[in-house]
Design an enzyme around this catalytic site. Structure first.
Site, mmCIF file in Angstrom:
data_model
loop_
_atom_site.group_PDB
_atom_site.id
_atom_site.type_symbol
_atom_site.label_atom_id
_atom_site.label_comp_id
_atom_site.label_asym_id
_atom_site.label_seq_id
_atom_site.Cartn_x
_atom_site.Cartn_y
_atom_site.Cartn_z
ATOM 1 N N GLN A 193 18.517 30.771 15.378
ATOM 2 C CA GLN A 193 18.441 31.013 13.744
ATOM 3 C C GLN A 193 17.124 32.416 13.853
ATOM 4 O O GLN A 193 16.798 31.863 13.911
ATOM 5 C CB GLN A 193 17.531 30.491 12.901
ATOM 6 C CG GLN A 193 18.411 30.085 11.151
ATOM 7 C CD GLN A 193 18.536 28.730 10.721
ATOM 8 O OE1 GLN A 193 18.106 27.354 11.160
ATOM 9 N NE2 GLN A 193 18.393 28.921 9.730
ATOM 10 N N SER A 205 15.397 26.609 19.986
ATOM 11 C CA SER A 205 16.441 25.500 19.130
ATOM 12 C C SER A 205 17.674 25.581 18.761
ATOM 13 O O SER A 205 18.320 25.194 19.810
ATOM 14 C CB SER A 205 15.591 26.560 17.311
ATOM 15 O OG SER A 205 15.530 25.170 16.613
ATOM 16 N N LEU A 206 18.489 26.025 17.645
ATOM 17 C CA LEU A 206 19.762 26.487 17.589
ATOM 18 C C LEU A 206 21.055 26.577 18.936
ATOM 19 O O LEU A 206 20.990 26.188 19.489
ATOM 20 C CB LEU A 206 19.871 27.360 16.316
ATOM 21 C CG LEU A 206 21.540 27.607 16.664
ATOM 22 C CD1 LEU A 206 22.893 26.156 16.035
ATOM 23 C CD2 LEU A 206 21.870 28.938 16.192
ATOM 24 N N ARG A 217 24.349 20.000 12.315
ATOM 25 C CA ARG A 217 22.917 20.545 12.023
ATOM 26 C C ARG A 217 22.503 20.925 10.757
ATOM 27 O O ARG A 217 21.902 20.193 10.330
ATOM 28 C CB ARG A 217 22.954 20.673 13.558
ATOM 29 C CG ARG A 217 21.429 21.229 13.749
ATOM 30 C CD ARG A 217 21.401 21.617 15.499
ATOM 31 N NE ARG A 217 19.921 21.836 15.284
ATOM 32 C CZ ARG A 217 19.308 23.183 14.905
ATOM 33 N NH1 ARG A 217 19.627 24.036 14.299
ATOM 34 N NH2 ARG A 217 17.637 23.202 15.912
ATOM 35 N N HIS A 260 11.704 21.698 13.057
ATOM 36 C CA HIS A 260 10.464 20.747 13.903
ATOM 37 C C HIS A 260 9.560 20.720 13.809
ATOM 38 O O HIS A 260 8.463 20.603 14.063
ATOM 39 C CB HIS A 260 10.311 22.159 15.042
ATOM 40 C CG HIS A 260 11.783 22.791 15.728
ATOM 41 N ND1 HIS A 260 12.746 21.695 16.359
ATOM 42 C CD2 HIS A 260 12.575 23.900 15.024
ATOM 43 C CE1 HIS A 260 13.633 22.809 16.527
ATOM 44 N NE2 HIS A 260 13.438 23.912 16.202
ATOM 45 N N GLN A 320 14.906 16.921 19.175
ATOM 46 C CA GLN A 320 15.209 18.594 19.100
ATOM 47 C C GLN A 320 14.350 18.794 17.346
ATOM 48 O O GLN A 320 13.357 20.012 17.276
ATOM 49 C CB GLN A 320 16.279 19.070 19.714
ATOM 50 C CG GLN A 320 15.382 20.514 19.644
ATOM 51 C CD GLN A 320 16.763 21.485 19.266
ATOM 52 O OE1 GLN A 320 17.450 21.666 18.072
ATOM 53 N NE2 GLN A 320 17.883 22.367 20.556
#
Length: 293
Positions: A9, A88-89, A113, A195, A244
Site C-alpha cells: 500500500q 505487506s499487501l 483484507r 501490523h 501477517q
C-alpha cells in the site's frame, strides 16, 4: 538468481495499469474479470480517479494487487522467478504470481483484507509513524517502555522502521525517539495501526477466508513477512499469511535472507520503485530493476 518483489500500500498512482489494459488483450481480460468479481469498475478509478479516490480502502489494495499480478501474467514466459517476496499487501500478489493462489481467490482475499482492515481501524483511534536514524533495538525498547499499545511494524531497511499502535502511545513514543536521537519520528497519513495487535479483529475475519481458500504448491520459494525465510509448504504459507496482519513486516530480514540464499537481481513487479530503493539500502551491491512488458 532472480528475486521478484511486489509492492504494498502507498505505491498507487493515477492512471496505474492503463498501459497494460490498452496494450495487452490478456491484461484487458483480467481487468474486466476483476470488475466483475469486485462488483464495481475498479478500472475506472485506477485509470481516471483522483489521488483521493485511489486512497479509498476498498480501492487501494485491490488496485495495487491487480497492477502487480496482471503485469506478472503479461510477462508470460519471461517471468521466471527463483524466489518471490511481497511487502505487506504485496505478499498476496507474490502468492498469485508463484501459483499458490489463483487470480480470483487472490483478489477476493485482498478485497476482504482491505475491508476487514478498514473495519478494525474504525474501532479505535490509532496510527503509524516513520522512524529514521535509530537502531532497531533502540526503537523496540522505547516502544516496549511506552504506556499503551505501540510496536515496531515495518522493518523497511537499516535505519528506517515504522511503528504502529494507539494514537497517544505512538505520539508519546515519537517524542521519546526524537529525544534519543532519531533523525525523524513522523506520524504517517494512514487510516490505522496496521501490523499491530489492534488489527486482531481483521486477522480473525481474514483467517476464516484464508482457511477456506485453496493453496497450491508454489513454483518457487516465497520469503514471507512473518517468517523471513524461504517457504514452499502451502500449509505453512497459509499460517504465515494469517498472522501477517498483526505481525511486523520484516522486509530487511527477508531481503537479507534472499541475498544469503543466492539472489543477485531484484525485479519489482507493480507500481512504483519503493522496494528497489529499500533493497539498495539493505545491500548496495544488489541489482534492482522494474518489470517491463
Amino acid at each position: 538468481m532472480k528475486a521478484y518483489i511486489f509492492p504494498g500500500q502507498g505505491a498507487q498512482f493515477k492512471g496505474m495499469g492503463q498501459d497494460l489494459y490498452e496494450k495487452s488483450p490478456l491484461a484487458k481480460e483480467l481487468f474486466e474479470k476483476a470488475n466483475e468479481i469486485l462488483g464495481f469498475s475498479i478500472t475506472d478509478v485506477m485509470f481516471n480517479g483522483t489521488a483521493d479516490d485511489l486512497k479509498r480502502t476498498k480501492v487501494t489494495q485491490p488496485a495495487i494487487f491487480l497492477h502487480s499480478v496482471i503485469l506478472s501474467k503479461v510477462l508470460g514466459d519471461s517471468f521466471k522467478p527463483d524466489m518471490v517476496a511481497g511487502h505487506s499487501l504485496g505478499e498476496f500478489s507474490a502468492l498469485v504470481a508463484n501459483k499458490v493462489l489463483d487470480f480470483e481467490d487472490g483478489l477476493k482475499l485482498v478485497s476482504k483484507r482491505a475491508l476487514a482492515m478498514q473495519h478494525a481501524c474504525e474501532l479505535e483511534e490509532s496510527t503509524m509513524a516513520a522512524v529514521l536514524g535509530l537502531e532497531d533495538s533502540t526503537v523496540e525498547a522505547i516502544c516496549a517502555d511506552t504506556k499503551g499499545i505501540v510496536v515496531a511494524a515495518n522493518y523497511n531497511c537499516p535505519g528506517q522502521l515504522v511503528i504502529s499502535g494507539e494514537q497517544l502511545a505512538v505520539e508519546k513514543a515519537c517524542e521519546e525517539l526524537k529525544e534519543r536521537g532519531a533523525r525523524r519520528a513522523m506520524i504517517l497519513p494512514v487510516g490505522g495501526a496496521f501490523h499491530s495487535p489492534l488489527m486482531e479483529p481483521a486477522r480473525e475475519e481474514l483467517a476464516a477466508a484464508i482457511e477456506e481458500t485453496k493453496f497450491d504448491q508454489p513454483i518457487c520459494p516465497i520469503y514471507q513477512n512473518v517468517s523471513t525465510f524461504a517457504v514452499t509448504d502451502p500449509e505453512e504459507i497459509k499460517k504465515n499469511l494469517i498472522f501477517q496482519l498483526t505481525a511486523p513486516v520484516k522486509w530487511t530480514q527477508s531481503v537479507q535472507n534472499m541475498i544469503r540464499d543466492g539472489a543477485t537481481e531484484f525485479i519489482e513487479v507493480g507500481p512504483g520503485k519503493v522496494l528497489q530503493g529499500l533493497v539498495k539500502k539493505i545491500d548496495r551491491n544488489a541489482e534492482v530493476s522494474s518489470a517491463e512488458f
